[in-house]
Design a protein around this motif. Structure first.
Motif, PDB file in Angstrom:
ATOM      1  N   GLY A 162      37.407 -34.120 -20.414  1.00 21.04           N
ATOM      2  CA  GLY A 162      37.594 -33.519 -21.725  1.00 21.04           C
ATOM      3  C   GLY A 162      36.427 -33.695 -22.673  1.00 21.04           C
ATOM      4  O   GLY A 162      36.512 -33.332 -23.848  1.00 21.04           O
ATOM      5  N   GLY A 163      35.307 -34.255 -22.166  1.00 17.55           N
ATOM      6  CA  GLY A 163      34.151 -34.450 -23.031  1.00 17.55           C
ATOM      7  C   GLY A 163      33.396 -33.176 -23.320  1.00 17.55           C
ATOM      8  O   GLY A 163      32.587 -33.122 -24.255  1.00 17.55           O
ATOM      9  N   SER A 164      33.636 -32.141 -22.522  1.00 18.84           N
ATOM     10  CA  SER A 164      32.975 -30.854 -22.748  1.00 18.84           C
ATOM     11  C   SER A 164      33.879 -29.748 -22.241  1.00 18.84           C
ATOM     12  O   SER A 164      34.485 -29.868 -21.171  1.00 18.84           O
ATOM     13  N   ASP A 165      34.000 -28.669 -23.029  1.00 20.57           N
ATOM     14  CA  ASP A 165      34.794 -27.527 -22.584  1.00 20.57           C
ATOM     15  C   ASP A 165      33.934 -26.277 -22.422  1.00 20.57           C
ATOM     16  O   ASP A 165      34.439 -25.165 -22.336  1.00 20.57           O
ATOM     17  N   THR A 166      32.606 -26.483 -22.354  1.00 25.22           N
ATOM     18  CA  THR A 166      31.708 -25.344 -22.194  1.00 25.22           C
ATOM     19  C   THR A 166      31.805 -24.754 -20.792  1.00 25.22           C
ATOM     20  O   THR A 166      32.103 -25.455 -19.823  1.00 25.22           O
ATOM     21  N   ALA A 167      31.535 -23.467 -20.683  1.00 30.07           N
ATOM     22  CA  ALA A 167      31.507 -22.806 -19.379  1.00 30.07           C
ATOM     23  C   ALA A 167      30.093 -22.726 -18.821  1.00 30.07           C
ATOM     24  O   ALA A 167      29.903 -22.664 -17.600  1.00 30.07           O
ATOM     25  N   PHE A 168      29.099 -22.739 -19.718  1.00 28.78           N
ATOM     26  CA  PHE A 168      27.699 -22.566 -19.306  1.00 28.78           C
ATOM     27  C   PHE A 168      26.825 -23.375 -20.253  1.00 28.78           C
ATOM     28  O   PHE A 168      26.951 -23.256 -21.472  1.00 28.78           O
ATOM     29  N   ARG A 169      25.945 -24.188 -19.668  1.00 32.43           N
ATOM     30  CA  ARG A 169      25.045 -25.001 -20.488  1.00 32.43           C
ATOM     31  C   ARG A 169      23.631 -24.899 -19.939  1.00 32.43           C
ATOM     32  O   ARG A 169      23.323 -25.423 -18.874  1.00 32.43           O
ATOM     33  N   GLY A 170      22.768 -24.202 -20.664  1.00 36.99           N
ATOM     34  CA  GLY A 170      21.357 -24.193 -20.309  1.00 36.99           C
ATOM     35  C   GLY A 170      20.693 -25.472 -20.800  1.00 36.99           C
ATOM     36  O   GLY A 170      21.080 -26.027 -21.829  1.00 36.99           O
ATOM     37  N   TYR A 171      19.716 -25.949 -20.063  1.00 33.61           N
ATOM     38  CA  TYR A 171      19.043 -27.183 -20.476  1.00 33.61           C
ATOM     39  C   TYR A 171      17.588 -27.159 -20.017  1.00 33.61           C
ATOM     40  O   TYR A 171      17.116 -26.149 -19.502  1.00 33.61           O
ATOM     41  N   ALA A 172      16.881 -28.280 -20.223  1.00 31.06           N
ATOM     42  CA  ALA A 172      15.443 -28.360 -19.935  1.00 31.06           C
ATOM     43  C   ALA A 172      14.683 -27.280 -20.695  1.00 31.06           C
ATOM     44  O   ALA A 172      13.773 -26.640 -20.163  1.00 31.06           O
ATOM     45  N   THR A 173      15.042 -27.110 -21.960  1.00 28.72           N
ATOM     46  CA  THR A 173      14.441 -26.054 -22.770  1.00 28.72           C
ATOM     47  C   THR A 173      12.983 -26.333 -23.121  1.00 28.72           C
ATOM     48  O   THR A 173      12.267 -25.430 -23.569  1.00 28.72           O
ATOM     49  N   GLY A 174      12.547 -27.564 -22.917  1.00 25.73           N
ATOM     50  CA  GLY A 174      11.137 -27.888 -23.141  1.00 25.73           C
ATOM     51  C   GLY A 174      10.250 -27.547 -21.966  1.00 25.73           C
ATOM     52  O   GLY A 174       9.040 -27.810 -21.987  1.00 25.73           O
ATOM     53  N   LEU A 175      10.836 -26.931 -20.929  1.00 25.75           N
ATOM     54  CA  LEU A 175      10.086 -26.468 -19.755  1.00 25.75           C
ATOM     55  C   LEU A 175       9.311 -27.610 -19.083  1.00 25.75           C
ATOM     56  O   LEU A 175       8.171 -27.432 -18.661  1.00 25.75           O
TER      57      LEU A 175
END
Length: 310
Positions: A162-175
């Motif tokens: 229950g710590g996250s209810d997201t369906a999609f999480r993009g990350y590493a945005t600093g490339l």
């Protein structure tokens, strides 16, 4: 013949998956530590040096420390962490990377298990760079999505507790994702690929995509030439398969979940000269535990697919 194997980090997600694939085999004897001794340095040193083979399922720094505890010239190591994937003296453990790779793994003392994202990326890109169909200095892009089990116990707990209810999480945005150097080095590219990873709300599975503007390449290869090169590269592979894309309009992240295989497809539009290369795999299978077992089999002289689900 039975060999002694110690899985250091056997209680983690990858360690448990490896043990599951090796369970019941008469050719493997496990060196184990009970819970009370698992974090005892002297006990770990003894286990590491007692084993014929060690598979490290540890964070990077702990993996380096474990290797330093081995003080004999007999114990052979497979490291499933990121620590040694571009390190000198380590053989890259992707049997399909080059024609000579299975033999190199079989004779190696130190093998670095590939990352899950790089496995899909390299399977698509390396044969095409080798054949000259992708220029080695092209600015390659790769987008990938993974099941949340790739984040280990903490992310599993977050998504399932229950710590996250997201369906999609993009990350590493600093490339600057830690897999980028591994991708560049082993694909033999002049520039780091532009990598955009994401995690989605499914436990396991992975899709890795590489878009290619074939019209912009000097050789302007056709979609047929791209697919033919991939089919030839994996013609004898028991693990990688190149599937037909005709009539296929969707790709599902669960396509190879629960298996240790890797599936590749070439989609595209001949009129626009664009291609979309797609790999599907299980991030815990060919992306982690399945690859470790495949490498162990090669190093120990067993059939490389023993214990794998294909």
């Amino acid at each position: 013949m039975s060999v002694k194997l110690f899985i250091d980090g056997a209680a983690g997600t990858t360690g448990l998956e490896i043990a599951d694939r090796l369970a019941g085999r008469s050719d493997v004897t496990f060196v184990t530590l009970d819970e009370a001794r698992r974090k005892d340095a002297a006990a770990r040193r003894e286990a590491l040096n007692d084993a014929d083979f060690v598979i490290l399922c540890l964070p990077d720094e702990a993996a380096r420390e474990a290797v330093a505890l081995i003080d004999n010239d007999r114990t052979r190591v497979i490291d499933a962490s990121t620590a040694h994937r571009t390190a000198e003296g380590w053989t890259y453990g992707m049997a399909e990377l080059e024609p000579s790779q299975p033999g190199a793994i079989a004779s190696a003392m130190r093998v670095s298990n590939p990352g899950c994202y790089p496995t899909g990326f390299l399977a698509l890109v390396r044969p095409l760079v080798r054949a000259g169909l992708i220029p080695h200095d092209w600015p390659v892009s790769v987008h990938a999505v993974s099941g949340y089990s790739g984040g280990g116990k903490a992310m599993i707990a977050e998504f399932e507790g229950g710590g996250s209810d997201t369906a999609f999480r993009g990350y590493a945005t600093g490339l600057a994702h830690k897999h980028v150097g591994e991708m560049q080095r082993h694909a033999r590219l002049a520039h780091p690929p532009l990598f955009t990873p994401a995690v989605v709300r499914t436990y396991r599975g992975m899709v890795v995509e590489v878009p290619l503007p074939l019209f912009a390449f000097q050789r302007r290869p056709s979609l047929t030439a791209i697919e033919t090169a991939l089919r030839e590269a994996y013609r004898e592979s028991p693990v990688v398969r190149v599937l037909d894309s005709e009539g296929v309009s969707t790709v599902e992240i669960e396509a190879d979940a629960g298996t240790d295989r890797l599936s590749l497809r070439v989609f595209g539009n001949a009129a626009t000269g664009q291609a979309r290369l797609v790999a599907t795999l299980d991030n815990l299978g060919k992306g982690a535990a399945g690859a470790a077992v495949q490498n162990f089999n090669l190093m120990a002289g067993f059939e490389q697919t023993d214990g794998l689900t294909l």
